[in-house]
Design an enzyme around this catalytic site. Structure first.
Site, mmCIF file in Angstrom:
data_model
loop_
_atom_site.group_PDB
_atom_site.id
_atom_site.type_symbol
_atom_site.label_atom_id
_atom_site.label_comp_id
_atom_site.label_asym_id
_atom_site.label_seq_id
_atom_site.Cartn_x
_atom_site.Cartn_y
_atom_site.Cartn_z
ATOM 1 N N GLY A 125 15.005 -24.215 -59.947
ATOM 2 C CA GLY A 125 13.978 -25.259 -59.952
ATOM 3 C C GLY A 125 13.935 -26.053 -61.234
ATOM 4 O O GLY A 125 13.154 -25.739 -62.139
ATOM 5 N N GLU A 128 12.414 -32.672 -60.679
ATOM 6 C CA GLU A 128 11.050 -32.992 -60.244
ATOM 7 C C GLU A 128 11.016 -34.403 -59.661
ATOM 8 O O GLU A 128 11.992 -35.159 -59.799
ATOM 9 C CB GLU A 128 10.089 -32.899 -61.427
ATOM 10 C CG GLU A 128 9.981 -31.504 -62.004
ATOM 11 C CD GLU A 128 8.912 -31.372 -63.087
ATOM 12 O OE1 GLU A 128 8.766 -30.278 -63.632
ATOM 13 O OE2 GLU A 128 8.234 -32.386 -63.383
ATOM 14 N N PRO A 129 9.903 -34.786 -59.033
ATOM 15 C CA PRO A 129 9.816 -36.146 -58.484
ATOM 16 C C PRO A 129 10.084 -37.237 -59.522
ATOM 17 O O PRO A 129 10.633 -38.285 -59.190
ATOM 18 C CB PRO A 129 8.382 -36.213 -57.952
ATOM 19 C CG PRO A 129 8.048 -34.803 -57.597
ATOM 20 C CD PRO A 129 8.745 -33.958 -58.628
ATOM 21 N N GLY A 132 14.761 -35.506 -63.810
ATOM 22 C CA GLY A 132 15.922 -34.705 -63.473
ATOM 23 C C GLY A 132 16.609 -34.329 -64.755
ATOM 24 O O GLY A 132 16.320 -33.321 -65.381
ATOM 25 N N SER A 133 17.499 -35.210 -65.191
ATOM 26 C CA SER A 133 18.199 -34.976 -66.459
ATOM 27 C C SER A 133 17.284 -35.193 -67.668
ATOM 28 O O SER A 133 17.588 -34.736 -68.771
ATOM 29 C CB SER A 133 19.404 -35.914 -66.546
ATOM 30 O OG SER A 133 20.237 -35.768 -65.418
ATOM 31 N N THR A 159 17.821 -26.820 -53.677
ATOM 32 C CA THR A 159 18.729 -26.187 -52.718
ATOM 33 C C THR A 159 18.295 -24.756 -52.443
ATOM 34 O O THR A 159 17.940 -24.014 -53.358
ATOM 35 C CB THR A 159 20.167 -26.195 -53.271
ATOM 36 O OG1 THR A 159 20.575 -27.549 -53.486
ATOM 37 C CG2 THR A 159 21.133 -25.537 -52.307
ATOM 38 N N ILE A 341 42.851 -43.245 -42.283
ATOM 39 C CA ILE A 341 44.008 -42.753 -41.531
ATOM 40 C C ILE A 341 43.651 -42.583 -40.057
ATOM 41 O O ILE A 341 44.461 -42.868 -39.169
ATOM 42 C CB ILE A 341 44.503 -41.421 -42.140
ATOM 43 C CG1 ILE A 341 45.184 -41.686 -43.489
ATOM 44 C CG2 ILE A 341 45.452 -40.686 -41.188
ATOM 45 C CD1 ILE A 341 45.424 -40.437 -44.325
ATOM 46 N N GLY A 344 39.722 -46.305 -36.131
ATOM 47 C CA GLY A 344 38.413 -46.356 -35.458
ATOM 48 C C GLY A 344 37.882 -44.983 -35.116
ATOM 49 O O GLY A 344 36.673 -44.753 -35.134
ATOM 50 N N GLU A 367 24.277 -31.594 -59.807
ATOM 51 C CA GLU A 367 24.737 -31.004 -61.076
ATOM 52 C C GLU A 367 25.059 -32.092 -62.105
ATOM 53 O O GLU A 367 25.919 -31.917 -62.967
ATOM 54 C CB GLU A 367 25.964 -30.101 -60.876
ATOM 55 C CG GLU A 367 25.840 -29.060 -59.796
ATOM 56 C CD GLU A 367 24.692 -28.108 -60.007
ATOM 57 O OE1 GLU A 367 24.099 -28.099 -61.088
ATOM 58 O OE2 GLU A 367 24.375 -27.378 -59.063
#
Length: 387
Positions: A125, A128-129, A132-133, A159, A341, A344, A367
């Site tokens: 954890g 947060e809202p 982050g970093s 996660t 490759i 469609g 991460e």
């Protein structure tokens, strides 16, 4: 200081067994996983029985004692299958294990590591809202109370939150933003602690079966022994140290999944005919196959080098950032070529190329985004140049 890890012969036999398990059991169950939205219970039980939740835990705590190279090799093989299989075990054996081993008290190691090794599920954890970093923007607070702390706040995009038994929560123990992020501490919070609630799992672009959700902490009281290391102010350091492992894990996942994509793209190119011959005979298709092969090889070499350095006890902040950045971006390019490759057909859900394309997009984000990795690399280059 080096880490010899598992016996090489035992590790080799384990990887062979894992490769068979991935191809014979995990890949055939991918449609069921997508339908359920989680790893099926019978497969989860098998993964526990195989010891997959404890591969990096020391043997004295019930784990296999893999070193970093072996751990990354394990992730690379597991990630050949759908990403959810890696997600369910990776928080245990990566970030949370690394944090507890590196910073936990002997009591915390003895209590939590055997549980994690046997398959209790962990969550990490940090985000947060509104942060982050940027740890200075972290709002989750831990206030001393009696012999422990009271936690309040919300963690986002966590996660395994819906499945977790324990959450390693980063929280402020000081209202001010202190140098070296000393305002951030880490707490081992049981999922069933009063006041902990889990939000509705977020709908995602891809990675079906791996769930993320908010973790809401409302007046959650934890005892003093929940404080990682029994010391305030080391939470961000624990998070950042464990992020090296997390970044290598994402890089390994990117390589493993890219190999699966390329195998799928090559098979399609050999089977699909146009103008009376397999499309693999067309040079522009060959160029996409060749570029993908070369980039996967380059990412593999970066991974092997970074892991070898880590096992020798070297600091790998820049190497881990560079490897994660290159491998995740490479994976996105391979996914794009494999869709191309297929033509469609690559846009249709009935073909795996479409799922691959959605699944791997997150590797460039979690991460630490590609842009964060660029900052980490460049800032360290500038600092080293300045002496």
């Amino acid at each position: 200081m080096t880490n010899a890890g598992m016996d090489a012969d035992i590790y080799g036999a384990f990887i062979e067994q894992l490769q068979r398990y991935v191809r014979e059991r995990l890949i055939p169950a991918e449609d069921q996983l997508e339908e359920l939205g989680r790893v099926p219970d019978d497969i989860l039980a098998e993964m526990r029985d195989m010891g997959l939740f404890g591969v990096t835990m020391p043997e004295e705590y019930g784990g296999a004692g893999m070193n970093i190279s072996q751990y990354v090799g394990f992730i690379r093989e597991l990630a050949y299958a759908a990403p959810a299989y890696r997600s369910i075990v990776s928080i245990n054996i990566g970030m949370v294990c690394k944090s507890i081993l590196g910073f936990g008290t002997e009591q915390q190691k003895a209590h939590w590591l055997p549980k994690l090794a046997s398959g209790s599920i962990a969550a990490f954890g940090l985000t947060e809202p509104d942060s982050g970093s940027d740890s200075a923007a972290m709002k989750t607070r831990a206030v001393p109370s009696g012999n422990g702390y009271v936690l309040n706040g919300t963690k986002r995009y966590i996660t395994n939150a819906p499945f977790a038994d324990v959450i390693l929560v980063m929280a402020r123990t000081n209202a001010e933003a202190l140098p070296k992020n000393a305002h951030v501490s880490a707490f081992l919070v049981p999922r069933d602690a009063p006041g902990v609630s889990i939000g509705k799992p977020d709908g995602k672009m891809g990675q079906a079966g791996s769930q993320i959700a908010d973790v809401i902490l409302e007046d959650v009281h934890v005892d003093g022994d929940a404080l990682l290391g029994g010391e305030e102010g080391i939470g961000f350091r624990a998070a950042m140290q464990s992020l090296d492992n997390g970044r290598l894990s994402v890089a390994a996942a990117s390589v493993g999944y890219a190999k699966r994509m390329l195998d799928t793209g090559l098979r399609y190119a050999m089977e699909r005919k146009a103008f009376g011959e397999p499309i693999a005979s067309f040079q522009l298709i060959q160029a996409m196959l060749a570029d993908s092969k070369a980039e996967i090889y380059a990412a593999d070499c970066m991974l092997n080098d970074a892991c070898a350095r880590a096992d020798r006890g070297e600091k790998i902040l820049v190497e881990a950032a560079a490897t994660k950045m290159f491998a995740s971006e490479m994976c996105g390019r391979v996914a794009d070529r494999v869709v191309q490759i297929h033509g469609g057909a690559g846009y249709l859900k009935e073909y795996l190329a479409e799922r691959f394309y959605r699944d791997c997009r997150i590797y460039r984000i979690y991460e630490g985004t590609t842009q964060i990795q660029q900052l980490v690399i460049a800032k360290n280059m500038i600092r080293d140049y300045a002496g």
